[in-house]
Design a protein around this motif. Structure first.
Motif, PDB file in Angstrom:
ATOM      1  N   PHE A  77       0.885  -1.394  -0.142  1.00  0.00           N
ATOM      2  CA  PHE A  77      -0.042  -0.050   0.112  1.00  0.00           C
ATOM      3  C   PHE A  77       0.855   1.460   0.032  1.00  0.00           C
ATOM      4  O   PHE A  77       0.170   2.550  -0.316  1.00  0.00           O
ATOM      5  N   GLU A 119      -1.577   4.197  -5.573  1.00  0.00           N
ATOM      6  CA  GLU A 119      -2.634   5.208  -5.960  1.00  0.00           C
ATOM      7  C   GLU A 119      -3.851   4.837  -5.316  1.00  0.00           C
ATOM      8  O   GLU A 119      -4.055   3.517  -5.107  1.00  0.00           O
ATOM      9  N   ALA A 120      -4.687   5.448  -5.013  1.00  0.00           N
ATOM     10  CA  ALA A 120      -5.841   5.319  -4.242  1.00  0.00           C
ATOM     11  C   ALA A 120      -6.976   4.294  -4.804  1.00  0.00           C
ATOM     12  O   ALA A 120      -7.262   3.522  -3.903  1.00  0.00           O
ATOM     13  N   SER A 121      -7.119   4.423  -5.953  1.00  0.00           N
ATOM     14  CA  SER A 121      -8.039   3.470  -6.615  1.00  0.00           C
ATOM     15  C   SER A 121      -7.448   1.937  -6.693  1.00  0.00           C
ATOM     16  O   SER A 121      -8.101   1.039  -6.420  1.00  0.00           O
ATOM     17  N   ALA A 148      -5.297   0.874  -4.300  1.00  0.00           N
ATOM     18  CA  ALA A 148      -5.468   0.492  -2.892  1.00  0.00           C
ATOM     19  C   ALA A 148      -6.841   0.089  -2.504  1.00  0.00           C
ATOM     20  O   ALA A 148      -6.768  -0.998  -1.726  1.00  0.00           O
ATOM     21  N   ALA A 149      -7.936   0.765  -2.782  1.00  0.00           N
ATOM     22  CA  ALA A 149      -8.861   0.518  -2.371  1.00  0.00           C
ATOM     23  C   ALA A 149      -9.549  -0.842  -3.077  1.00  0.00           C
ATOM     24  O   ALA A 149     -10.110  -1.836  -2.185  1.00  0.00           O
ATOM     25  N   THR A 166      -0.016   1.993  -9.875  1.00  0.00           N
ATOM     26  CA  THR A 166      -1.141   3.043 -10.320  1.00  0.00           C
ATOM     27  C   THR A 166      -2.158   2.135 -11.299  1.00  0.00           C
ATOM     28  O   THR A 166      -1.669   0.960 -11.504  1.00  0.00           O
ATOM     29  N   ASP A 216     -10.716   2.123 -12.038  1.00  0.00           N
ATOM     30  CA  ASP A 216     -10.371   3.336 -11.482  1.00  0.00           C
ATOM     31  C   ASP A 216     -11.464   4.337 -12.089  1.00  0.00           C
ATOM     32  O   ASP A 216     -12.471   4.007 -12.471  1.00  0.00           O
TER      33      ASP A 216
END
Length: 467
Positions: A270, A274-276, A278-279, A383, A426
């Motif tokens: 993690f 990038e956030a997407s 990781a989520a 990413t 994403d």
């Protein structure tokens, strides 16, 4: 009932429909060939299409079934092979202008095994030059069928495009630093990099022999299992292939993951992601927990220095592979591959020794780590699928290259099997992906875990709308 168009259906389910007489190898092959002829001029996934030969092989597969002979899980299924697999029925260039029109007297072992299992080989798939990062300047670059503005990955670029676009039911790719996994990630596919030595490399053009892996790129974990079943196993022609039994990969797919120990190194998985991405990984971890798996906190052995050595280690082996034509015919090489070879020729013995020591140390520590778990989860890339603009010239930028190698190169160095799966979208609707990584020869376990995840989700069932 599967309502998807036939060209997007599961290989395993379609093969069963073929065996029960609901369809024919001829009909499936004609469907694929029609799509290739109509649509592939805009996507450039095939280097060479074997139209008449494929139809003849399909007719032979149908005749065998009428006689009560089924040769295996790929019988009658139209698939494609990467252009680095030598064939005696079509040119093999490995994406290199220097090999234009090159014909082989024999087939790669994986090609012979596919055909012995009744598979219908549609043709040879386009790839980067020599299986490194860039396509030869004279080659049309394959286009991502999910978005023309996004990267399709390398070097099995054509394999990713053809499989995702419904131009074959599965394809073979190769992976030296991530080249099965990147196109699988960017095209929403399921791609398997087997244990090094699990699949013969005889007759497969080398990039860096101790890093090269050959494996399937498909639309599901089950389809990967069916393809691996055919191509895996010892080959006397490849002394590096492992002389160990091949398990029945298909039989364990329905066992689920209850009590399976799945490791997660949260820093590795993690940090800097990038956030997407990781989520999507967090959601996948939660899904595995709901399915009964045990999530175990782990610490991956130190990998950063090793990843930074990947280019040099790949370069020295590539320079050796090309010693008969480079630098003698350097003018016929494209810039990415020639730059790599130049780096290999410039490397010192001390640099190579350091890389080998880091590699052995990491690989041994990784196997020790796996003693406490059955497999581990991590992203495929930090990413979501990058745009073409973001990846322009990435092969010449060490920072960009090291960033994407973070999740792939360590397991090429160790030879560990990994399964790449789509696990979300994403903000632009492009796929995110993850890897299930296992200890040596644990393909049955990681395929079982992948199948359980895909039985509970539908990310792998999303396909481009090409008409």
């Amino acid at each position: 009932m599967d309502t998807r168009p036939v060209h997007y259906r599961s290989l395993v389910e379609t093969a069963e429909a073929l065996r029960t007489g609901e369809t024919s190898a001829r009909a499936l092959t004609e469907t694929m060939l029609e799509r290739i002829g109509t649509l592939d001029p805009g996507y450039h996934s095939y280097f060479h299409v074997c139209t008449e030969r494929a139809l003849a092989k399909a007719d032979a597969a149908d005749a065998a079934l009428r006689d009560g002979r089924c040769l295996g899980p790929l019988h009658g299924m139209p698939i494609a092979v990467k252009d680095l697999c030598r064939t005696d029925f079509a040119p093999t260039t490995a994406g290199m202008g220097i090999n234009a029109g090159l014909m082989s007297e024999t087939n790669a072992t994986v090609v012979d095994r596919l055909e012995a299992a009744g598979a219908v080989i549609l043709g040879k798939i386009a790839m980067t030059e020599g299986a490194y990062t860039g396509h030869h300047p004279n080659v049309s670059v394959p286009v991502n069928p999910l978005s023309r503005d996004h990267w399709v990955g390398t070097s099995s670029s054509g394999s990713g495009v053809a499989t995702a676009a419904g131009f074959c039911f599965a394809s073979l790719g190769s992976d030296t630093g991530g080249s099965i996994r990147y196109p699988s990630a960017t095209c929403g596919l399921s791609g398997l990099k087997p244990t090094w030595g699990r699949v013969s490399r005889h007759g497969v053009f080398d990039l860096a022999p101790t890093l090269d892996h050959v494996g399937p790129m498909t639309r599901s974990a089950a389809d990967c299992a069916a393809t691996l079943q055919v191509i895996a196993g010892h080959d006397p022609k490849d002394p590096t292939s492992l002389d160990v039994p091949v398990p029945d990969y298909m039989s364990g797919l329905g066992r689920g993951v209850r009590d399976l120990r799945i490791g997660v190194d949260r820093d590795y998985a993690f940090d800097g992601v990038e956030a997407s991405v990781a989520a999507a990984l967090e959601a996948a971890i939660a899904q595995f927990e709901r399915l009964g798996a045990r999530i175990v906190e782990i610490t991956l052995p130190p990998y950063e220095e090793l990843v930074a050595e990947w280019v040099m280690m790949c370069a020295v082996e590539t320079a050796y592979v090309h010693r008969e034509t480079y630098p003698a015919r350097a003018a016929e090489y494209g810039p990415d591959l020639s730059n790599l070879i130049d780096q290999g020729l410039a490397a010192t013995g001390v640099q190579v020794a350091r890389g080998n020591i880091l590699r052995v140390t990491f690989s041994q520590a990784l196997e020790t780590m796996f003693e406490g778990i059955d497999c581990m989860l991590c992203p495929t890339m930090p990413t979501p699928t990058p745009t073409l603009a973001q990846m322009a010239g990435y092969g010449a930028d060490p920072e960009v290259l090291n960033a994407i190698l973070r999740y792939t190169a360590p397991f090429d160095f160790s030879g560990s099997p990994t399964l790449t799966l789509p696990n979300g979208l994403d903000g632009q609707g492009m796929p995110t992906s993850m890897q299930i990584v296992g200890p040596m020869l644990s393909e049955a376990v990681i395929l079982r875990a992948g199948a359980a995840y895909q039985n509970a989700t539908d990310w792998h069932c999303r396909h481009p709308d090409l008409g």
